[in-house]
Design a protein around this motif. Structure first.
Motif, PDB file in Angstrom:
ATOM      1  N   TYR A 213       0.919  -1.215   0.191  1.00 62.48           N
ATOM      2  CA  TYR A 213       0.114  -0.241  -0.022  1.00 62.48           C
ATOM      3  C   TYR A 213       1.012   1.296   0.090  1.00 62.48           C
ATOM      4  O   TYR A 213       1.534   1.593   0.853  1.00 62.48           O
ATOM      5  CB  TYR A 213      -0.911  -0.032   1.300  1.00 62.48           C
ATOM      6  CG  TYR A 213      -2.164  -0.929   0.990  1.00 62.48           C
ATOM      7  CD1 TYR A 213      -3.538  -0.181   0.941  1.00 62.48           C
ATOM      8  CD2 TYR A 213      -2.108  -2.296   0.963  1.00 62.48           C
ATOM      9  CE1 TYR A 213      -4.682  -1.068   0.820  1.00 62.48           C
ATOM     10  CE2 TYR A 213      -3.055  -3.034   0.849  1.00 62.48           C
ATOM     11  CZ  TYR A 213      -4.453  -2.368   0.598  1.00 62.48           C
ATOM     12  OH  TYR A 213      -5.745  -3.203   0.361  1.00 62.48           O
TER      13      TYR A 213
ATOM     14  N   MET B 220      -2.948  -7.159   7.956  1.00 59.93           N
ATOM     15  CA  MET B 220      -2.267  -5.979   7.655  1.00 59.93           C
ATOM     16  C   MET B 220      -1.143  -5.445   8.750  1.00 59.93           C
ATOM     17  O   MET B 220      -1.150  -6.343   9.839  1.00 59.93           O
ATOM     18  CB  MET B 220      -2.964  -4.912   7.227  1.00 59.93           C
ATOM     19  CG  MET B 220      -4.217  -5.031   6.120  1.00 59.93           C
ATOM     20  SD  MET B 220      -5.265  -3.975   5.480  1.00 59.93           S
ATOM     21  CE  MET B 220      -4.316  -3.175   4.525  1.00 59.93           C
TER      22      MET B 220
ATOM     23  N   PRO C 192      -9.470  -1.192   1.184  1.00 58.19           N
ATOM     24  CA  PRO C 192      -8.558  -1.716   1.823  1.00 58.19           C
ATOM     25  C   PRO C 192      -8.804  -3.135   2.725  1.00 58.19           C
ATOM     26  O   PRO C 192      -7.893  -3.721   3.114  1.00 58.19           O
ATOM     27  CB  PRO C 192      -7.795  -0.720   2.894  1.00 58.19           C
ATOM     28  CG  PRO C 192      -9.038   0.312   3.220  1.00 58.19           C
ATOM     29  CD  PRO C 192      -9.759   0.206   1.862  1.00 58.19           C
ATOM     30  N   ASN C 193     -10.179  -2.942   3.066  1.00 58.24           N
ATOM     31  CA  ASN C 193     -10.684  -4.328   3.912  1.00 58.24           C
ATOM     32  C   ASN C 193     -11.895  -4.854   3.367  1.00 58.24           C
ATOM     33  O   ASN C 193     -12.651  -5.125   4.156  1.00 58.24           O
ATOM     34  CB  ASN C 193     -10.918  -3.548   5.163  1.00 58.24           C
ATOM     35  CG  ASN C 193     -11.651  -2.256   5.276  1.00 58.24           C
ATOM     36  OD1 ASN C 193     -12.018  -1.758   4.140  1.00 58.24           O
ATOM     37  ND2 ASN C 193     -11.764  -1.948   6.598  1.00 58.24           N
TER      38      ASN C 193
ATOM     39  N   GLY D 288      -0.825  -7.986  13.555  1.00 56.78           N
ATOM     40  CA  GLY D 288       0.163  -7.784  12.239  1.00 56.78           C
ATOM     41  C   GLY D 288       1.452  -7.674  12.869  1.00 56.78           C
ATOM     42  O   GLY D 288       1.933  -7.468  13.897  1.00 56.78           O
TER      43      GLY D 288
ATOM     44  N   ASN E 216       1.496   0.638   4.313  1.00 52.49           N
ATOM     45  CA  ASN E 216       0.752  -0.448   4.681  1.00 52.49           C
ATOM     46  C   ASN E 216       1.276  -1.657   3.936  1.00 52.49           C
ATOM     47  O   ASN E 216       1.646  -1.505   2.748  1.00 52.49           O
ATOM     48  CB  ASN E 216      -0.534  -0.323   4.971  1.00 52.49           C
ATOM     49  CG  ASN E 216      -1.358  -1.277   6.200  1.00 52.49           C
ATOM     50  OD1 ASN E 216      -0.771  -2.344   6.386  1.00 52.49           O
ATOM     51  ND2 ASN E 216      -2.248  -0.846   6.783  1.00 52.49           N
TER      52      ASN E 216
ATOM     53  N   LYS F  94      -0.498  -5.764   2.806  1.00 52.49           N
ATOM     54  CA  LYS F  94      -1.531  -6.534   3.003  1.00 52.49           C
ATOM     55  C   LYS F  94      -0.816  -8.139   2.977  1.00 52.49           C
ATOM     56  O   LYS F  94      -0.440  -8.309   1.652  1.00 52.49           O
ATOM     57  CB  LYS F  94      -2.901  -6.600   2.247  1.00 52.49           C
ATOM     58  CG  LYS F  94      -3.612  -7.597   2.666  1.00 52.49           C
ATOM     59  CD  LYS F  94      -5.165  -7.579   1.998  1.00 52.49           C
ATOM     60  CE  LYS F  94      -6.047  -6.589   2.590  1.00 52.49           C
ATOM     61  NZ  LYS F  94      -7.435  -6.550   1.761  1.00 52.49           N
TER      62      LYS F  94
ATOM     63  N   LEU G  81      -4.914   2.566   7.170  1.00 51.39           N
ATOM     64  CA  LEU G  81      -5.656   1.922   6.186  1.00 51.39           C
ATOM     65  C   LEU G  81      -6.005   2.922   5.223  1.00 51.39           C
ATOM     66  O   LEU G  81      -6.598   4.186   5.326  1.00 51.39           O
ATOM     67  CB  LEU G  81      -6.992   1.723   6.838  1.00 51.39           C
ATOM     68  CG  LEU G  81      -7.109   0.098   7.451  1.00 51.39           C
ATOM     69  CD1 LEU G  81      -8.638  -0.164   7.989  1.00 51.39           C
ATOM     70  CD2 LEU G  81      -6.826  -0.854   6.469  1.00 51.39           C
TER      71      LEU G  81
ATOM     72  N   TRP H 124      -5.695   0.586  -1.868  1.00 52.98           N
ATOM     73  CA  TRP H 124      -4.642   0.243  -2.384  1.00 52.98           C
ATOM     74  C   TRP H 124      -4.486   0.683  -3.705  1.00 52.98           C
ATOM     75  O   TRP H 124      -5.544   1.021  -4.755  1.00 52.98           O
ATOM     76  CB  TRP H 124      -4.828  -1.248  -2.716  1.00 52.98           C
ATOM     77  CG  TRP H 124      -3.750  -1.871  -3.338  1.00 52.98           C
ATOM     78  CD1 TRP H 124      -2.513  -2.151  -2.702  1.00 52.98           C
ATOM     79  CD2 TRP H 124      -3.622  -2.236  -4.665  1.00 52.98           C
ATOM     80  NE1 TRP H 124      -1.699  -2.699  -3.837  1.00 52.98           N
ATOM     81  CE2 TRP H 124      -2.360  -3.096  -4.990  1.00 52.98           C
ATOM     82  CE3 TRP H 124      -4.573  -2.397  -5.610  1.00 52.98           C
ATOM     83  CZ2 TRP H 124      -1.718  -3.418  -6.149  1.00 52.98           C
ATOM     84  CZ3 TRP H 124      -4.293  -2.672  -6.943  1.00 52.98           C
ATOM     85  CH2 TRP H 124      -2.948  -3.466  -7.188  1.00 52.98           C
TER      86      TRP H 124
END
Length: 507
Positions: free
Chosen positions: A46, A66, A110-111, A500, A54, A56, A72, A75
């Protein structure tokens, strides 16, 4: 390292290796908390302005994590900056499918479908989305994907959003790619349909909602956690709640109680136009003690709890104080920006008489208020917010020999019967200091699946400003004191930090 996961991406997900290389996709072994061991993971970086923000890590079973504590962000956010149009997908693999088809201006939430809470979007609305003339939403077609799509439309604007339909047997971009090919995928995305014409509908436009009702029944609405109130009323966005009561009855306090509970239980961010709640710090103090459950002072509330509450409310509660004027138009214009930029879902207007009302010569006061109420209702529907309107009653007369004002009705609100006739929900708050109780009378609920008229009784805590359900007190009936609630709601509300790993040195 190119191993089983890169082969999975190319062989089973149809993403060309040159696209994976160009997008800096790689593979590594990472510990995943879901399995309790190291797994071969595909890694999605990211980046923002070329800088890693970030990462993932995802295995073939769709377990992912993550980076702990990292922000967050969407992407591939750099790909859409300064572009006239963009595409939004529900996952990175769907975004890579579009990139492989030659559609470069694409980002992924992102999620996944968990992204219906769009706090990650707040920082990028102005810098990356306000300049877009066309936004194509290539979401999944399952229920959570539709919820995410609808929230993005609400935030980014119906007039410039289009929606991709994947057709029978496909629920997302990657499935469409695997079933057909890259040229067909590009063609399908470019045929995205406009949101149906505003103001014109037919039953087919409501197919998803009708099927949901058909199989699952009417939605229950949002509760507050106050069991005696929840038996009477549940809240839906897109409606107006009108609250009245004589001066000093605690109308604003109870509205704060409702707003904070909807925030804490359902993540409904709140916007306030409340000129009487100034200075703003004084109002925020009341909200903080309500959510923490203690007095806002260094002797009673530890600094870490105070700081946690301030930071939480800073992301969730916003006050509207227009510079130019307090007209309805100015306030609703700023409120619309709060919906777009911050994801506000509750708008509190407290009180109605603090607007700078300018009644045209050709309208009576009744006609004017009826028209303004229509503006409130239309705003609630268009922006899918719960609009809570506090309105004072006309001056009432005390009963002969009584020191108390009679309990008002919605018809007693100053200016117009529209406050009863046009509101979706109606509520009266009445405090009886002699009995030490607060009556909350639900006077109107437009749709019966969301409740109906009735009375709920509360005790009010001067210690933390919370309302606690209680039995009705009368001169002949004195029930025991309620069990006061002093729990810090934030310790139950806030999720533990996502598990994470931090970035390795050199990344």
């Amino acid at each position: 390292m190119n191993g089983e996961m890169m082969e999975y991406m190319v062989g089973r997900r149809g993403i060309p290796m040159d696209v994976l290389t160009r997008m800096k996709i790689e593979e590594r072994l990472e510990f995943l908390p879901q399995t309790g061991k190291e797994e071969a993971c595909i890694c999605f970086p990211y980046l923002e302005d070329g800088v890693m923000k970030n990462m993932k890590f995802r295995d073939a079973a769709k377990h992912f994590k993550m980076v702990k504590g990292a922000e967050l962000i969407p992407w591939n956010i750099d790909a859409i900056k300064g572009k006239e149009k963009c595409y939004i997908t529900e996952g990175e693999i769907d975004a890579l499918s579009l990139i492989a088809a030659g559609l470069e201006e694409v980002v992924s939430v992102p999620n996944g479908a968990g992204g219906a809470n769009l706090q990650w979007l707040d920082r990028f609305v102005e810098s990356h989305f306000d300049d877009k003339t066309e936004i194509i939403l290539a979401m999944d077609t399952d229920r959570r994907g539709v919820e995410l799509r609808d929230e993005l439309v609400r935030r980014l604007g119906m007039d410039r959003c289009k929606v991709v339909a994947w057709g029978e047997g496909c629920k997302d971009a990657n499935e469409y790619l695997l079933k057909y090919d890259l040229p067909r995928l590009r063609q399908q995305v470019e045929q995205a349909a406009e949101i149906p014409l505003e103001g014109v509908f037919c039953p087919m436009d409501e197919w998803d909602t009708l099927m949901d009702i058909y199989y699952n029944g009417m939605p229950e609405g949002a509760d507050t956690g106050l069991e005696n109130l929840d038996r009477l009323i549940k809240f839906e966005r897109g409606f107006v709640l009108t609250v009245t009561g004589v001066p000093g009855s605690g109308k604003s306090e109870f509205v704060d109680e409702i707003a904070m509970r909807l925030l804490l239980r359902h993540d409904w961010k709140v916007g306030y136009f409340s000129p009487e709640n100034t200075p703003l710090a004084y109002h925020y103090r009341k909200l903080i003690r309500r959510v923490v459950g203690k007095r806002f002072e260094h002797k009673g509330m530890p600094l870490p709890e105070a700081g946690q509450a301030i930071r939480y409310l800073a992301q969730s509660v916003f006050s509207i104080m227009p510079k130019e004027d307090f007209s309805v138009e100015s306030v609703l214009r700023i409120a619309a920006q709060l919906v777009s930029r911050k994801g506000v879902k509750v708008l509190v207007v407290d009180p109605f008489n603090r607007f700078e009302h300018q009644i045209p010569d050709w309208e009576t006061e009744t006609q004017y208020i009826s028209r303004i109420f229509d503006e409130f209702s239309n705003f609630a529907v268009k922006h899918k917010v719960l609009l809570i309107l506090v309105a004072h009653p006309t001056k009432l007369r005390r009963e002969p020999g009584s020191k108390r004002w009679p309990v008002p009705t919605l018809y007693d609100i100053n200016g117009s019967a529209a406050f009863f006739n046009k509101t979706d929900y109606g509520m009266v708050v009445d405090r009886n200091d002699e009995l030490g109780q607060v009556l909350v009378r639900v006077a109107k609920v437009r749709f019966d699946h969301l409740g109906g008229p009735g009375d709920a009784f509360f005790a009010f805590s001067t210690y933390n400003g919370r309302y606690t359900p209680t039995e009705e007190r009368t001169l002949d009936h004195n029930p025991p004191e309620p069990k006061w609630e002093h729990t810090n709601f934030l310790t139950e509300k806030l999720k533990p930090e996502q598990q994470g790993l931090g970035f390795n040195e050199g990344e």
